[in-house]
Write a protein that holds these residues in place. Sequence first.
Motif, short mmCIF file in Angstrom:
data_model
loop_
_atom_site.label_atom_id
_atom_site.label_comp_id
_atom_site.label_asym_id
_atom_site.label_seq_id
_atom_site.Cartn_x
_atom_site.Cartn_y
_atom_site.Cartn_z
N THR A 49 39.70 45.38 24.08
CA THR A 49 38.96 46.40 23.32
C THR A 49 37.47 46.19 23.31
O THR A 49 36.70 47.11 23.03
N LYS A 50 37.01 44.96 23.61
CA LYS A 50 35.58 44.68 23.61
C LYS A 50 35.27 43.70 24.73
O LYS A 50 35.80 42.59 24.74
N GLY A 51 34.42 44.10 25.65
CA GLY A 51 34.07 43.21 26.75
C GLY A 51 33.42 43.95 27.89
O GLY A 51 33.01 45.11 27.76
N LEU A 52 33.36 43.30 29.03
CA LEU A 52 32.74 43.88 30.21
C LEU A 52 33.32 43.24 31.46
O LEU A 52 33.97 42.19 31.40
N VAL A 53 33.06 43.87 32.59
CA VAL A 53 33.42 43.31 33.88
C VAL A 53 32.14 43.12 34.68
O VAL A 53 31.41 44.09 34.92
N ASN A 54 31.87 41.85 35.06
CA ASN A 54 30.75 41.58 35.95
C ASN A 54 31.21 41.89 37.38
O ASN A 54 32.19 41.32 37.86
N VAL A 55 30.51 42.81 38.03
CA VAL A 55 30.87 43.22 39.39
C VAL A 55 29.74 42.78 40.32
O VAL A 55 28.62 43.29 40.24
N GLN A 56 30.03 41.82 41.19
CA GLN A 56 28.99 41.32 42.10
C GLN A 56 29.27 41.81 43.52
O GLN A 56 30.34 41.56 44.08
N VAL A 57 28.30 42.53 44.08
CA VAL A 57 28.39 43.07 45.43
C VAL A 57 27.08 42.79 46.15
O VAL A 57 26.00 43.10 45.62
N ASP A 58 27.15 42.21 47.33
CA ASP A 58 25.95 41.89 48.12
C ASP A 58 24.96 41.05 47.33
O ASP A 58 23.74 41.19 47.46
N GLY A 59 25.48 40.15 46.48
CA GLY A 59 24.63 39.25 45.72
C GLY A 59 24.00 39.85 44.49
O GLY A 59 23.27 39.17 43.77
N ILE A 60 24.25 41.14 44.22
CA ILE A 60 23.70 41.81 43.04
C ILE A 60 24.83 42.04 42.04
O ILE A 60 25.91 42.50 42.41
N THR A 61 24.59 41.68 40.78
CA THR A 61 25.61 41.82 39.74
C THR A 61 25.35 43.05 38.89
O THR A 61 24.24 43.29 38.44
N TYR A 62 26.40 43.83 38.69
CA TYR A 62 26.38 45.00 37.83
C TYR A 62 27.35 44.74 36.67
O TYR A 62 28.39 44.11 36.85
N THR A 70 32.28 45.41 55.61
CA THR A 70 32.99 44.72 54.54
C THR A 70 32.03 43.89 53.69
O THR A 70 31.10 43.28 54.20
N ALA A 71 32.31 43.88 52.38
CA ALA A 71 31.49 43.12 51.45
C ALA A 71 32.38 42.19 50.64
O ALA A 71 33.55 42.47 50.38
N THR A 72 31.79 41.05 50.21
CA THR A 72 32.46 40.17 49.27
C THR A 72 32.21 40.70 47.86
O THR A 72 31.07 40.80 47.43
N VAL A 73 33.28 41.06 47.17
CA VAL A 73 33.18 41.65 45.83
C VAL A 73 33.86 40.70 44.85
O VAL A 73 35.05 40.39 44.99
N THR A 74 33.09 40.23 43.86
CA THR A 74 33.62 39.33 42.83
C THR A 74 33.69 40.08 41.51
O THR A 74 32.70 40.66 41.06
N LEU A 75 34.88 40.07 40.89
CA LEU A 75 35.09 40.73 39.61
C LEU A 75 35.35 39.67 38.55
O LEU A 75 36.22 38.80 38.72
N ASN A 76 34.61 39.75 37.46
CA ASN A 76 34.72 38.76 36.38
C ASN A 76 34.90 39.50 35.05
O ASN A 76 33.94 39.81 34.37
N PRO A 77 36.17 39.82 34.67
CA PRO A 77 36.39 40.47 33.38
C PRO A 77 36.25 39.48 32.23
O PRO A 77 36.73 38.35 32.31
N VAL A 78 35.59 39.90 31.15
CA VAL A 78 35.35 39.06 29.98
C VAL A 78 35.87 39.78 28.74
O VAL A 78 35.47 40.91 28.44
N ASP A 79 36.79 39.10 28.04
CA ASP A 79 37.29 39.59 26.75
C ASP A 79 36.45 38.91 25.66
O ASP A 79 36.65 37.75 25.35
N GLU A 80 35.49 39.65 25.10
CA GLU A 80 34.57 39.06 24.14
C GLU A 80 35.24 38.78 22.80
O GLU A 80 34.77 37.93 22.04
N THR A 81 36.33 39.45 22.49
CA THR A 81 37.02 39.21 21.22
C THR A 81 37.79 37.89 21.26
O THR A 81 37.71 37.07 20.33
#
Length: 589
Positions: free
Chosen positions: A395-408, A428-439
Amino acid sequence: MTRNILWLLTCCILLLTACDKRMVTADTQPETTTPTTNGKPPISDKKVQAGVQGRITDEKNNPLAGARVLCGDQNTITDEYGVFRFTTLNITEAAAVVTVQKPGYFNGIRTFQVTGAGKEQFVQIQLLPKTVAGTFDAATGGMVAGPNAQFIFVPNQVLDASNQPYKGKATLTYAFINPERNDFADIMPGDLRAVNDKNELVGLQSFGMMALELQAENGEKLHLDGRNSVTFRMEIPATLRKTAPAVIPLWHFEESTGLWRQEGSAEKMGDSYVGTVKHFSFWNCDAQFPIVNLNATFKDDQGNPLPNTIIQMTRSNGSESYGYTDANGEVRGMVPANEQVTISIKDKCGKIMFSRKAGPWTTDANAGVFNVTIDPQARIAISGTVTTCDGAAVTKGLVNVQVDGITYKAPIQNGAYSSSVLRCATGTATVTLNPVDETANKMSTVTYQLAPGTYTRDLQACDVIQASTVSFLLEGQTSSFTSPADSIQFISHRSDTSNYVSYTIYATPKSGQGNQITMRLSDIKVGTTTNYISVSMNGAYYSGQAVSVTITHTGVAGEYLDATFSGNVQKSQNGTTVPISGSFKVRIE
């Protein structure tokens, strides 16, 4: 040539100061009032609750870690990707201001209009390094010549922090902000809105900006006396010289409101503008024009919002204004009144991918939805759900999306996230997904190799994030920080010219209120090393380099750095030396 310039500027200063009858002493500063139009402020001060995220870069457009970001009633620190995020802020709807501070750089400041309560805005700011233009004897005055400008100082007009005439060598730091630059939208202060001498809110077309500061030999910030003028000569950018007005208004940037204010004028002499100023700030030679506010929404050819995308408005005379879409693809900003404009979007390579004429508008308007056709080879779009360890929606958090060395940063809303990334590179790109549950204080990290396209990736934030802690004792007061309630960050810095790596630890309340500490380490090996520390506590500032750090445990990324520290720091207000001690356990990123 130098002699001719000096003679010309000397004549100008005699002429211009003779016509200026305002007298302000160092002890009696000029009164300031909020301009009004028909009894009302020129811009609404209504507050709304909204979120803000952004990306901060250096002069080479590389991510700038460890910069302090202030907005509304909060502040934070950029992460290793130069990214920051405020989930909820109390900000001015018509003119919210983000200010970025980093030693060695001029403040980066962006003003924007909030698209709506509860919506998440986006800004991108590139900081300008403080470059030394030259030095002069403050007691005798002199001329300083920068790469695009010259400045004449009269004797004894430079004051120290106590408002006393400074005796010694004064250094002028300077940066020229060229409106011809492709990255002008990310560098310029504000958003090109201004209050003129009739207390009207207007738009500006820039013919050149300057950032100016004075420093003493010991690094102390100096200022002008407000009574005597500094005469300047600033070169007009080459492509703007033919259309530059013979006399142009001068504008200084007011950091508290995020708006430019008219103050004086400059005269065109040859390929330059010549004028005078009585205080240093960001200064701007600009032509003004009437404006209205425009709302618009931008979506791709599949009906998805285009978030965090720069929108360019170009007038018939070629001048431009800019705005970034929010997380929902919406933008709100100024456009010239009674003029047709060209609305355009460029891809990450600088190629125009959308262009359309629109307007004119006589009053504030909503232009509706603009659909943008995206090259399928230029986009990676990812969306999905984020759940907890037991399968419930986060319910509270974000996903860090890193593509081509830039994080969104993609906020999680109702258990779902989405991110559409426009790229310059293909393939093709290396895509790293980092979901964070802040609660629950949990996260996970997954990496994919993805070709351009649209993907669904459901994520689970299930790994426990052990809390980082920092505490210190200073002048009888103990300050403690614990994540995630507080913001604690570990950032490594690698030199561009060598393999040397340094490390920085930041600890600050997420609320933006309270004490803060910054620690820089030359190494993170087990043992003893030296450390630079700076502290903000109860409105006072402390710093010191003679601090011993004993590291008891270290590791690789994802593990924790444990240490104790002790030594002395100097209080900037009175120069006294006081002891400091403390400890930290920080996750290595």
